[in-house]
Design a protein around this motif. Structure first.
Motif, PDB file in Angstrom:
ATOM      1  N   ILE A 284       2.257   8.389 -11.991  1.00 47.54           N
ATOM      2  CA  ILE A 284       0.912   9.047 -11.306  1.00 47.54           C
ATOM      3  C   ILE A 284       1.261   9.617  -9.367  1.00 47.54           C
ATOM      4  CG2 ILE A 284      -1.260   8.584  -9.913  1.00 47.54           C
ATOM      5  CD1 ILE A 284      -1.263   5.464 -12.136  1.00 47.54           C
ATOM      6  N   ILE A 285       1.447  10.790  -9.501  1.00 46.60           N
ATOM      7  CA  ILE A 285       1.346  11.307  -8.244  1.00 46.60           C
ATOM      8  C   ILE A 285       0.009  11.660  -7.377  1.00 46.60           C
ATOM      9  CG2 ILE A 285       2.277  13.519  -7.641  1.00 46.60           C
ATOM     10  CD1 ILE A 285       4.140  14.450  -9.717  1.00 46.60           C
ATOM     11  N   LEU A 286      -0.439  10.999  -5.723  1.00 44.75           N
ATOM     12  CA  LEU A 286      -0.872  11.066  -5.261  1.00 44.75           C
ATOM     13  C   LEU A 286      -0.696  12.338  -4.342  1.00 44.75           C
ATOM     14  CD1 LEU A 286      -1.886   7.695  -4.441  1.00 44.75           C
ATOM     15  CD2 LEU A 286      -2.928   8.917  -5.803  1.00 44.75           C
ATOM     16  N   LEU A 287      -1.675  13.119  -4.422  1.00 43.17           N
ATOM     17  CA  LEU A 287      -1.203  14.566  -3.557  1.00 43.17           C
ATOM     18  C   LEU A 287      -2.890  14.670  -2.374  1.00 43.17           C
ATOM     19  CD1 LEU A 287       0.185  17.062  -3.452  1.00 43.17           C
ATOM     20  CD2 LEU A 287      -1.631  17.661  -5.492  1.00 43.17           C
ATOM     21  N   GLY A 288      -2.263  15.304  -1.515  1.00 35.62           N
ATOM     22  CA  GLY A 288      -3.502  14.806  -0.690  1.00 35.62           C
ATOM     23  C   GLY A 288      -2.792  15.606   0.850  1.00 35.62           C
ATOM     24  N   PRO A 289      -3.747  16.217   1.824  1.00 39.53           N
ATOM     25  CA  PRO A 289      -3.642  16.321   3.135  1.00 39.53           C
ATOM     26  C   PRO A 289      -2.873  14.590   4.073  1.00 39.53           C
ATOM     27  CG  PRO A 289      -5.575  16.247   2.758  1.00 39.53           C
ATOM     28  CD  PRO A 289      -5.270  15.934   1.441  1.00 39.53           C
ATOM     29  N   PRO A 290      -2.516  14.045   5.052  1.00 48.09           N
ATOM     30  CA  PRO A 290      -2.945  13.419   6.024  1.00 48.09           C
ATOM     31  C   PRO A 290      -3.548  12.512   6.141  1.00 48.09           C
ATOM     32  CG  PRO A 290      -1.746  15.874   7.074  1.00 48.09           C
ATOM     33  CD  PRO A 290      -2.193  15.856   5.700  1.00 48.09           C
ATOM     34  N   GLY A 291      -3.695  11.287   6.224  1.00 50.57           N
ATOM     35  CA  GLY A 291      -4.740  10.265   5.939  1.00 50.57           C
ATOM     36  C   GLY A 291      -5.759  10.483   5.050  1.00 50.57           C
ATOM     37  N   ALA A 292      -5.712  11.665   3.496  1.00 50.34           N
ATOM     38  CA  ALA A 292      -6.932  11.950   2.649  1.00 50.34           C
ATOM     39  C   ALA A 292      -6.945   9.851   2.367  1.00 50.34           C
ATOM     40  CB  ALA A 292      -6.137  12.903   1.630  1.00 50.34           C
ATOM     41  N   GLY A 293      -5.986   9.577   2.421  1.00 48.40           N
ATOM     42  CA  GLY A 293      -5.876   8.022   1.375  1.00 48.40           C
ATOM     43  C   GLY A 293      -5.395   7.971   0.963  1.00 48.40           C
ATOM     44  N   LYS A 294      -3.760   8.468   0.224  1.00 48.31           N
ATOM     45  CA  LYS A 294      -3.712   8.467  -0.275  1.00 48.31           C
ATOM     46  C   LYS A 294      -1.962   6.880  -0.451  1.00 48.31           C
ATOM     47  CE  LYS A 294      -0.194  11.314   0.926  1.00 48.31           C
ATOM     48  NZ  LYS A 294      -1.115  12.186   1.942  1.00 48.31           N
ATOM     49  N   GLY A 295      -2.668   6.603   0.739  1.00 48.30           N
ATOM     50  CA  GLY A 295      -1.553   4.779   0.806  1.00 48.30           C
ATOM     51  C   GLY A 295      -2.211   3.819   0.531  1.00 48.30           C
ATOM     52  N   THR A 296      -3.523   4.070   0.669  1.00 49.52           N
ATOM     53  CA  THR A 296      -4.507   2.493   0.588  1.00 49.52           C
ATOM     54  C   THR A 296      -5.198   2.877  -1.382  1.00 49.52           C
ATOM     55  OG1 THR A 296      -6.014   3.417   2.527  1.00 49.52           O
ATOM     56  CG2 THR A 296      -7.501   2.712   1.066  1.00 49.52           C
ATOM     57  N   GLN A 297      -5.696   4.553  -1.367  1.00 52.83           N
ATOM     58  CA  GLN A 297      -5.097   4.006  -2.568  1.00 52.83           C
ATOM     59  C   GLN A 297      -4.814   3.640  -3.924  1.00 52.83           C
ATOM     60  OE1 GLN A 297      -8.555   4.639  -4.010  1.00 52.83           O
ATOM     61  NE2 GLN A 297      -9.564   4.678  -1.973  1.00 52.83           N
ATOM     62  N   ALA A 298      -3.026   4.435  -3.269  1.00 58.14           N
ATOM     63  CA  ALA A 298      -1.728   3.131  -3.800  1.00 58.14           C
ATOM     64  C   ALA A 298      -1.559   2.230  -4.263  1.00 58.14           C
ATOM     65  CB  ALA A 298      -0.274   4.006  -3.310  1.00 58.14           C
ATOM     66  N   GLN A 299      -2.398   1.515  -3.027  1.00 53.86           N
ATOM     67  CA  GLN A 299      -2.112   0.122  -3.523  1.00 53.86           C
ATOM     68  C   GLN A 299      -3.289  -0.406  -3.752  1.00 53.86           C
ATOM     69  OE1 GLN A 299      -1.905  -1.660   0.816  1.00 53.86           O
ATOM     70  NE2 GLN A 299      -0.236  -0.686   1.058  1.00 53.86           N
TER      71      GLN A 299
ATOM     72  N   PHE B  25       3.997   7.770  -7.178  1.00 53.90           N
ATOM     73  CA  PHE B  25       4.675   8.181  -5.756  1.00 53.90           C
ATOM     74  C   PHE B  25       3.308   8.895  -4.935  1.00 53.90           C
ATOM     75  CE2 PHE B  25       7.125  10.143  -9.553  1.00 53.90           C
ATOM     76  CZ  PHE B  25       7.513   9.604  -9.290  1.00 53.90           C
ATOM     77  N   ASP B  26       3.964   8.674  -3.885  1.00 55.39           N
ATOM     78  CA  ASP B  26       2.509   8.671  -2.314  1.00 55.39           C
ATOM     79  C   ASP B  26       2.735   9.833  -1.645  1.00 55.39           C
ATOM     80  OD1 ASP B  26       1.812   8.570  -0.258  1.00 55.39           O
ATOM     81  OD2 ASP B  26       1.637   6.067  -0.691  1.00 55.39           O
ATOM     82  N   GLY B  27       3.350  10.487  -1.286  1.00 54.60           N
ATOM     83  CA  GLY B  27       4.033  11.852  -0.688  1.00 54.60           C
ATOM     84  C   GLY B  27       4.826  12.651  -0.920  1.00 54.60           C
TER      85      GLY B  27
END
Ligand code: AP5
Ligand code: ZN
Length: 217
Positions: A3-18, A83-85
Protein backbone atom coordinates in the motif's frame (compact mmCIF):
# COMPACT_ATOMS: atom_id res chain seq x y z
CA UNK A 1 -0.42 -6.55 0.20
CA UNK A 2 1.52 -3.41 -0.67
CA UNK A 3 0.00 0.00 0.00
CA UNK A 4 1.20 3.54 -0.74
CA UNK A 5 -0.05 6.33 1.52
CA UNK A 6 -0.08 9.63 -0.30
CA UNK A 7 -0.87 13.04 1.16
CA UNK A 8 0.56 16.31 2.41
CA UNK A 9 2.55 16.73 5.62
CA UNK A 10 0.23 16.20 8.57
CA UNK A 11 -2.49 14.45 6.54
CA UNK A 12 -2.37 11.49 8.93
CA UNK A 13 -0.21 9.06 6.92
CA UNK A 14 1.78 7.89 9.95
CA UNK A 15 -1.33 7.67 12.13
CA UNK A 16 -3.24 5.53 9.62
CA UNK A 17 -0.16 3.46 8.69
CA UNK A 18 -0.01 2.17 12.24
CA UNK A 19 -3.64 0.99 12.13
CA UNK A 20 -3.13 -0.70 8.74
CA UNK A 21 0.08 -2.31 9.97
CA UNK A 22 -1.75 -3.90 12.92
CA UNK A 23 -4.75 -4.98 10.87
CA UNK A 24 -2.79 -6.73 8.10
CA UNK A 25 0.40 -7.54 10.03
CA UNK A 26 2.68 -5.84 7.52
CA UNK A 27 5.39 -3.30 8.39
CA UNK A 28 5.14 0.48 8.03
CA UNK A 29 8.01 1.85 5.96
CA UNK A 30 8.25 5.55 6.78
CA UNK A 31 11.16 7.15 4.94
CA UNK A 32 10.79 10.18 7.24
CA UNK A 33 11.20 7.99 10.37
CA UNK A 34 14.17 6.19 8.76
CA UNK A 35 15.86 9.52 7.98
CA UNK A 36 15.22 10.81 11.51
CA UNK A 37 16.81 7.60 12.88
CA UNK A 38 19.83 8.17 10.59
CA UNK A 39 20.18 11.74 11.92
CA UNK A 40 20.04 10.45 15.49
CA UNK A 41 22.74 7.87 14.75
CA UNK A 42 24.91 10.51 13.08
CA UNK A 43 25.35 8.32 9.98
CA UNK A 44 26.48 9.69 6.58
CA UNK A 45 22.88 9.55 5.37
CA UNK A 46 21.75 11.48 8.44
CA UNK A 47 24.37 14.18 7.86
CA UNK A 48 23.23 14.59 4.26
CA UNK A 49 19.53 14.66 5.19
CA UNK A 50 19.47 16.90 8.26
CA UNK A 51 19.65 20.39 6.73
CA UNK A 52 17.38 19.46 3.84
CA UNK A 53 14.70 18.14 6.21
CA UNK A 54 14.91 21.14 8.49
CA UNK A 55 14.47 23.40 5.44
CA UNK A 56 11.39 21.44 4.32
CA UNK A 57 12.98 20.19 1.07
CA UNK A 58 13.36 16.66 -0.32
CA UNK A 59 16.34 14.37 0.18
CA UNK A 60 17.82 13.21 -3.16
CA UNK A 61 16.03 10.47 -5.07
CA UNK A 62 19.16 8.26 -5.24
CA UNK A 63 19.61 8.19 -1.47
CA UNK A 64 15.93 7.49 -0.85
CA UNK A 65 15.61 4.80 -3.52
CA UNK A 66 18.62 2.93 -2.07
CA UNK A 67 17.24 3.23 1.44
CA UNK A 68 13.87 1.79 0.40
CA UNK A 69 15.36 -1.00 -1.74
CA UNK A 70 17.44 -2.18 1.23
CA UNK A 71 14.45 -2.00 3.54
CA UNK A 72 12.03 -3.96 1.35
CA UNK A 73 14.59 -6.74 0.89
CA UNK A 74 14.28 -7.57 4.62
CA UNK A 75 12.32 -10.71 5.59
CA UNK A 76 9.51 -8.87 7.37
CA UNK A 77 8.40 -7.41 4.02
CA UNK A 78 7.72 -10.80 2.49
CA UNK A 79 3.92 -10.39 2.84
CA UNK A 80 3.94 -6.74 1.83
CA UNK A 81 4.34 -3.35 3.47
CA UNK A 82 2.90 0.14 3.82
CA UNK A 83 4.88 2.91 2.18
CA UNK A 84 4.42 6.07 4.28
CA UNK A 85 5.97 9.16 2.67
CA UNK A 86 7.41 7.26 -0.29
CA UNK A 87 7.37 7.71 -3.24
CA UNK A 88 7.41 11.51 -3.23
CA UNK A 89 8.61 12.20 -6.77
CA UNK A 90 8.03 10.65 -10.19
CA UNK A 91 11.59 9.17 -10.29
CA UNK A 92 10.91 7.45 -6.94
CA UNK A 93 7.61 6.04 -8.24
CA UNK A 94 9.33 4.98 -11.45
CA UNK A 95 12.06 3.19 -9.46
CA UNK A 96 9.39 1.10 -7.71
CA UNK A 97 7.79 0.22 -11.05
CA UNK A 98 11.18 -0.59 -12.64
CA UNK A 99 12.01 -2.91 -9.71
CA UNK A 100 8.68 -4.72 -10.32
CA UNK A 101 7.40 -3.89 -6.85
CA UNK A 102 3.67 -4.41 -7.41
CA UNK A 103 1.36 -2.05 -5.52
CA UNK A 104 -2.19 -3.14 -4.61
CA UNK A 105 -3.60 0.11 -3.24
CA UNK A 106 -2.80 3.81 -3.34
CA UNK A 107 -4.52 5.60 -0.45
CA UNK A 108 -4.65 9.37 -0.79
CA UNK A 109 -5.48 11.29 2.39
CA UNK A 110 -6.50 14.84 1.64
CA UNK A 111 -6.41 17.78 4.08
CA UNK A 112 -6.40 21.51 3.19
CA UNK A 113 -3.25 23.54 3.95
CA UNK A 114 -4.91 25.72 6.62
CA UNK A 115 -5.66 22.77 8.85
CA UNK A 116 -2.16 21.32 8.50
CA UNK A 117 -0.34 24.06 10.39
CA UNK A 118 -2.70 23.69 13.34
CA UNK A 119 -2.34 19.92 13.33
CA UNK A 120 1.41 19.78 13.13
CA UNK A 121 2.00 22.33 15.86
CA UNK A 122 0.09 20.01 18.25
CA UNK A 123 1.87 16.81 17.20
CA UNK A 124 4.04 14.88 19.64
CA UNK A 125 6.02 11.78 18.68
CA UNK A 126 7.76 8.86 20.37
CA UNK A 127 11.13 8.95 18.61
CA UNK A 128 12.07 5.25 18.79
CA UNK A 129 8.78 3.76 17.55
CA UNK A 130 7.49 6.66 15.44
CA UNK A 131 4.18 6.53 17.40
CA UNK A 132 2.27 9.74 16.82
CA UNK A 133 0.00 11.73 19.17
CA UNK A 134 -1.77 15.08 19.10
CA UNK A 135 -2.20 17.20 22.21
CA UNK A 136 -5.96 17.61 21.47
CA UNK A 137 -7.01 15.06 18.81
CA UNK A 138 -5.11 12.01 20.09
CA UNK A 139 -3.52 12.78 23.46
CA UNK A 140 -1.31 10.31 25.34
CA UNK A 141 -2.67 8.98 28.64
CA UNK A 142 -0.11 11.08 30.52
CA UNK A 143 1.01 14.44 29.08
CA UNK A 144 4.33 14.20 27.23
CA UNK A 145 4.72 10.42 27.85
CA UNK A 146 4.44 7.52 25.37
CA UNK A 147 1.58 5.14 26.31
CA UNK A 148 3.53 1.97 25.52
CA UNK A 149 7.08 2.57 26.78
CA UNK A 150 6.60 5.35 29.34
CA UNK A 151 9.36 7.30 27.54
CA UNK A 152 9.27 11.03 26.77
CA UNK A 153 7.56 12.35 23.64
CA UNK A 154 9.25 14.99 21.47
CA UNK A 155 8.21 17.70 19.06
CA UNK A 156 9.75 17.25 15.59
CA UNK A 157 12.28 19.88 14.54
CA UNK A 158 10.50 20.45 11.23
CA UNK A 159 7.15 21.16 12.94
CA UNK A 160 7.86 24.92 13.18
CA UNK A 161 5.36 27.05 11.25
CA UNK A 162 7.93 28.37 8.72
CA UNK A 163 9.18 24.84 7.95
CA UNK A 164 5.65 23.45 7.76
CA UNK A 165 4.88 26.06 5.05
CA UNK A 166 8.01 25.02 3.11
CA UNK A 167 7.04 21.34 3.38
CA UNK A 168 3.57 22.18 2.05
CA UNK A 169 5.08 24.09 -0.88
CA UNK A 170 7.38 21.14 -1.61
CA UNK A 171 4.37 18.80 -1.54
CA UNK A 172 2.40 20.90 -4.02
CA UNK A 173 5.39 21.40 -6.33
CA UNK A 174 6.93 17.93 -6.33
CA UNK A 175 4.71 15.26 -4.75
CA UNK A 176 1.11 16.11 -5.68
CA UNK A 177 1.96 15.16 -9.29
CA UNK A 178 1.87 11.54 -8.05
CA UNK A 179 -1.90 11.85 -7.68
CA UNK A 180 -2.26 12.04 -11.48
CA UNK A 181 0.47 9.43 -11.98
CA UNK A 182 -1.29 6.79 -9.85
CA UNK A 183 -4.81 7.73 -10.98
CA UNK A 184 -3.69 7.10 -14.55
CA UNK A 185 -2.07 3.80 -13.54
CA UNK A 186 -5.29 2.69 -11.81
CA UNK A 187 -7.04 2.83 -15.20
CA UNK A 188 -4.64 0.28 -16.68
CA UNK A 189 -6.59 -2.83 -15.66
CA UNK A 190 -7.02 -5.56 -13.06
CA UNK A 191 -3.37 -5.84 -12.00
CA UNK A 192 -3.01 -2.08 -11.58
CA UNK A 193 -3.04 -0.51 -8.10
CA UNK A 194 -6.49 0.64 -6.96
CA UNK A 195 -6.69 4.35 -6.22
CA UNK A 196 -8.88 5.75 -3.41
CA UNK A 197 -9.04 9.22 -1.95
CA UNK A 198 -10.16 9.86 1.66
CA UNK A 199 -11.21 13.06 3.40
CA UNK A 200 -8.56 13.40 6.11
CA UNK A 201 -10.39 16.22 7.92
CA UNK A 202 -12.71 13.71 9.59
CA UNK A 203 -11.90 12.23 12.98
CA UNK A 204 -8.98 9.77 13.18
CA UNK A 205 -11.34 6.84 13.78
CA UNK A 206 -13.67 7.71 10.87
CA UNK A 207 -10.73 7.92 8.46
CA UNK A 208 -9.46 4.59 9.81
CA UNK A 209 -12.81 2.82 9.33
CA UNK A 210 -13.15 4.08 5.77
CA UNK A 211 -9.62 3.12 4.76
CA UNK A 212 -9.80 -0.34 6.36
CA UNK A 213 -13.14 -1.07 4.74
CA UNK A 214 -11.72 -0.31 1.28
CA UNK A 215 -8.54 -2.31 1.92
CA UNK A 216 -10.50 -5.32 3.18
CA UNK A 217 -12.50 -5.13 -0.07
P1 AP5 B 1 7.85 12.70 6.79
O1 AP5 B 1 8.24 12.24 8.12
O2 AP5 B 1 7.28 11.73 5.82
O3 AP5 B 1 6.89 13.95 6.96
P2 AP5 B 1 5.62 14.47 6.13
O4 AP5 B 1 5.30 13.88 4.82
O5 AP5 B 1 5.80 15.93 6.16
O6 AP5 B 1 4.42 13.94 6.92
P3 AP5 B 1 4.21 14.02 8.45
O7 AP5 B 1 4.94 12.89 9.11
O8 AP5 B 1 4.47 15.41 8.94
O9 AP5 B 1 2.61 13.82 8.54
P4 AP5 B 1 1.72 12.52 8.48
O10 AP5 B 1 0.89 12.56 7.25
O11 AP5 B 1 2.48 11.28 8.77
O12 AP5 B 1 0.74 12.88 9.70
P5 AP5 B 1 0.63 12.23 11.17
O13 AP5 B 1 -0.05 10.92 11.11
O14 AP5 B 1 1.94 12.30 11.88
O15 AP5 B 1 9.10 13.39 6.07
C1 AP5 B 1 9.90 14.34 6.75
C2 AP5 B 1 10.98 14.88 5.82
O16 AP5 B 1 11.86 13.80 5.41
C3 AP5 B 1 10.48 15.46 4.48
O17 AP5 B 1 10.12 16.82 4.63
C4 AP5 B 1 11.72 15.27 3.58
O18 AP5 B 1 12.69 16.26 3.83
C5 AP5 B 1 12.27 13.93 4.06
N1 AP5 B 1 11.72 12.80 3.29
C6 AP5 B 1 10.91 11.81 3.79
N2 AP5 B 1 10.59 10.93 2.82
C7 AP5 B 1 11.19 11.38 1.68
C8 AP5 B 1 11.21 10.92 0.33
N3 AP5 B 1 10.51 9.82 -0.04
N4 AP5 B 1 11.93 11.63 -0.58
C9 AP5 B 1 12.64 12.73 -0.22
N5 AP5 B 1 12.66 13.24 1.04
C10 AP5 B 1 11.94 12.55 1.99
O19 AP5 B 1 -0.40 13.28 11.82
C11 AP5 B 1 -0.04 14.64 12.07
C12 AP5 B 1 -0.71 15.12 13.36
O20 AP5 B 1 -2.13 15.20 13.15
C13 AP5 B 1 -0.52 14.17 14.55
O21 AP5 B 1 -0.42 14.94 15.73
C14 AP5 B 1 -1.81 13.32 14.56
O22 AP5 B 1 -2.14 12.87 15.89
C15 AP5 B 1 -2.83 14.32 14.05
N6 AP5 B 1 -3.90 13.71 13.25
C16 AP5 B 1 -3.76 12.67 12.34
N7 AP5 B 1 -4.96 12.39 11.76
C17 AP5 B 1 -5.85 13.29 12.29
C18 AP5 B 1 -7.25 13.50 12.07
N8 AP5 B 1 -7.97 12.75 11.20
N9 AP5 B 1 -7.85 14.51 12.79
C19 AP5 B 1 -7.13 15.26 13.68
N10 AP5 B 1 -5.81 15.10 13.92
C20 AP5 B 1 -5.17 14.13 13.23
ZN1 ZN C 1 4.54 10.88 9.12
Amino acid sequence: MRIILLGPPGAGKGTQAQFISKEFDIPQISTGDMLRAAIKEGSELGKKAKDIMNAGGLVSDDLIINLVKERIAKPDCVNGCIFDGFPRTIPQAQALADADVAINHVVEISVPDDEIVNRLSGRRQHPNSGRVYHIHHNPPKVDGIDDVTGEALIQREDDKESTIRERLATYHEQTSTLVGFYQAKAEEGDDAPKYNKFDGTQGIDDVKQQILSVLKG
